[in-house]
Each structure stands twice: as C-alpha cells, then as structure tokens.
Design a protein around this motif. Sequence first.
Motif, short mmCIF file in Angstrom:
data_model
loop_
_atom_site.label_atom_id
_atom_site.label_comp_id
_atom_site.label_asym_id
_atom_site.label_seq_id
_atom_site.Cartn_x
_atom_site.Cartn_y
_atom_site.Cartn_z
N CYS A 89 0.90 -1.18 0.02
CA CYS A 89 0.01 0.22 -0.16
C CYS A 89 0.78 1.09 -0.06
O CYS A 89 0.33 2.31 -0.64
N CYS A 92 1.26 2.09 5.18
CA CYS A 92 1.01 1.25 6.68
C CYS A 92 2.30 1.33 7.31
O CYS A 92 3.35 1.79 6.77
N LYS A 93 2.18 0.76 8.61
CA LYS A 93 3.49 0.87 9.43
C LYS A 93 4.60 0.03 8.88
O LYS A 93 5.81 0.52 8.75
N GLN A 94 4.33 -1.20 8.06
CA GLN A 94 5.58 -1.82 7.52
C GLN A 94 6.02 -1.04 6.43
O GLN A 94 7.15 -1.10 6.04
N CYS A 95 5.06 -0.75 5.60
CA CYS A 95 5.52 0.02 4.31
C CYS A 95 6.50 1.23 4.38
O CYS A 95 7.34 1.59 4.03
N GLU A 96 5.95 1.97 5.53
CA GLU A 96 6.57 3.33 5.93
C GLU A 96 8.07 2.90 6.47
O GLU A 96 9.03 3.78 6.27
N CYS A 103 3.32 -5.82 4.16
CA CYS A 103 2.38 -4.83 4.04
C CYS A 103 1.13 -5.32 4.81
O CYS A 103 0.93 -6.48 4.70
N LEU A 104 0.62 -4.62 5.53
CA LEU A 104 -0.62 -4.92 6.32
C LEU A 104 -1.84 -4.72 5.95
O LEU A 104 -2.82 -5.23 5.88
N THR A 105 -1.75 -3.76 4.88
CA THR A 105 -2.98 -3.21 4.29
C THR A 105 -3.59 -4.32 3.07
O THR A 105 -4.71 -4.73 3.23
N ALA A 113 0.56 -10.71 7.22
CA ALA A 113 1.26 -9.63 6.58
C ALA A 113 1.98 -10.36 5.33
O ALA A 113 2.33 -11.09 5.37
#
Length: 436
Positions: A89, A92-96, A103-105, A113
């Motif tokens: 995405c 999300c926290k992981q992508c950032e 990715c969590l989204t 994930a």
Amino acid sequence: MKAAVYEGPRTVTVRDVPDAKIEHPGDILVKITTANICGSDLHMYEGRTSFETGRTLGHENLGQVVEVGKAVSKVQVGDWVVLPFNIACGFCKQCEQGLTSYCLTMQPKPDMAGAAYGFAEMGPYQGGQAELLRVPYGDFNALRLGEDAPERQLDYVMLADIFPTGYHATEMAGVKPGDQTIVYGAGPVGLMAAYSAILRGAGRVWVADHQPDRLRIAEEIGAVPINTTEQDAAEVVKEATLGLGADNGCECVGYQAHDPQGNEDAALTMNGLIDSVRFTGGIGVVGVFLPEDPGGAEAQGELEAQGKVPLDFGMLWFKGQRIGTGQAPVKRYNRALRDLIAGGKAEPAFLVSHELSLDEAPAAYEHFDNRDDGWTKVVLHPNGRSRRASTAERGSHGVSGPSHPTVQELRREAKARGIEGRSHMNKQQLERALRP
C-alpha cells in the motif's frame, strides 16, 4: 483473456478467464508482455501449498500500462513497467519502514502480513501469467522503465523478484568487498545471489548444487561451482579458508531441499551453511520455508509438515552466527538495480534459457519442475514475441537462434579464446573484446 491457471498438483492449463479490470481508483491495468516462471511457483505447482485451484499463477511480471484509475497521478498509459511481486500500500506501518514484503493493508487476514500476485496465503490476487494484470496502488507498486524497456525485457523482468531477492540474500548475509561467500542453491535465485555478491565486490563466491547445467552458469558469471554429488560443500569451503569457513552465506533453496539422490531434507542447506560459514558470520535466507506443508509428512515427516525444521541450533549459537530471513522487500532495491541494468553494469538475462508463448506454459512447468537439462529460467510472453530457443535446442534440434548472440554464447566464445575477465563483462564489453 488467456491465463495460466492452476488446476491441481502438477496440472496447469491455459484457458480463458474473466478480463482483469480496474477495481479501485488507485489501480492500473497492465498488458503483460513478459512473465517468468519462478522456482517458488513450483511449490504451488507440486501441490505443496494451499494455493487454490482455478487461480492464475505468476508473480514476476513486466508489461505496458493500458489503463489507469482516477486516483493515479504518476503512471501513465503507455508506460513500460516492471512490477514487484510484493503488493504493497505504501502507507501502513510496515511499508513506511520499507518492509513492503510484509504490508499490512493488502493482506486480508488480520493476523498475517504480506501480499503477492498469484501466490499461496498472500491474498486473493491473480497472477500475471496472463494477458492482463490488475496492479493495486499502481503509483507505488509499478517501477517505470526507460526507452530501452521493449528491447531489454529479459533483463528488466528480473527486477520483479529474483534479482532483488538474490540481492536481499547478500544484504542480510552482510556481503562486503573482499568477502568470501557461499551460496547454497544454483537455481535462478541462487545464481542471482551469487551474481549480486560479485557485484558487491566479494573476492570469492562458491555456489553449491547438484545440477550440472546450473553449475555451468555459476562458473560463467565468475563463481566457483561445487557439485554436491561429488563433494561436501562445507569441506570444500573450509579447506580453502584454513578451516575457518566463508565470511557469509546465502540459502536459496528452501523447505524442499533434497540431496542428489532426491531425498528431501528441509534442514539440509541450513545446516550446510552453519557448517560452511565461519564464527560470527552472517547467513541470508531467501529460500521459501512455510509453517504448513501439505506434502511434508509424506516427503519428510510430521514435524516438517508443520514447518518445524531440525536445525543445528547448538552449532549456530556456538559460532555466534547471525541469520536474516524472509521475502525480499523488492522496492528497497529495484530502482538501484534497474539503474545498474540501464547503465550496462548488470545483465541478469544471462539466466534465461527459454522464451515461450503463454500457450506453452503447461509444458514449461513440466520441464522446469523436472529440472530437465538446460531449463534454468523460463520466460513466457502472454501477448506474443518471437520465441528464442534455448542453447541446447539450437544445438541438438537445429532451431535457428536470434540474430544477435546471447550473453551466455558470448561468454562461451570468450572462454574458448582465452579472454581474461569475461565473467565480469557485460554484453557490450564482450562484443568489443570478440571483434576481430
């Protein structure tokens, strides 16, 4: 549209499926011109995952944008793009944190994930071994390519997965200039890990496998092949390093590792690396390991079916080694690797043995799964492109090749002429060196 569809263990058919289409304003629609068959596709092909029948395979995809959603602002119709196998995405926290492989989204299960095209347990998304592919969040996920993309598709498609994945293995292992590195597995990812280690300046790279055709390619790119049918890889490495072992190593096989006799052992390559790598050395693991293996009980045992691998943890701890694991966050690397390709510093297409039409996918899966000689990397062209036969086919069946020689052929000619440094030359350098 036509697509390569999984119908059950070792059964792939090419048939009509509903056309991919824009479903969200951030989507783009890509006409797939080049899609690879990946070694991890074989886990699904063999029925060793939970991959559902009726789904389209394929997560290594490249093509041309034919439609964009209303919220897409960067990517335009007509752009050539390569698509990371990770569907992310971007917010999300992981992508950032740059962890787009987790990715969590895009993963619909709240306790999971990571998402991918046409892959077991990684969301409902269809694969790209098809004429069209829907790409979510196209502005974020698509990597745009330059004007040379149509002619260099075989190089750029490797950015979808195996080139960044091989590079990720060397990153987790901590490969530095001058290091001595051991790679277990000479499949496409293992060869990309060896190639990446050489690009990063490793002084010596060994590649261990028991497939002679793949080991020949490892030697051509400048690595030292170890045929595990004849030699113990750990002993070879230790003998060459005063008994200390390699500085670091890469695991590029996964849970279906097997010995030359065909006996499966999920711990085989991991324990080999623990033995091969020196005290405090690093190990990067990109070979696929799963928490559930439907065929594991029959092939190995009940514990392996649950993802419980008998690791030599005592020796790992005693040697103070570090292990990095997991799927590659492709976006972390693909832009830089793209620019190495564009600048002539990297040419990962040396892996390609076969270019086939989409209709030939069933036979391609069968040959690749059988590890038939010469079938090292298969590329499908869902929307048509002149087929390039493998070197083996041209030699044994008289099939005419392309008007320009491949980099593999150039390296063989350079080797025959005794030209030094051929393993590190790109195609243009080899052609210059071979001029009369």
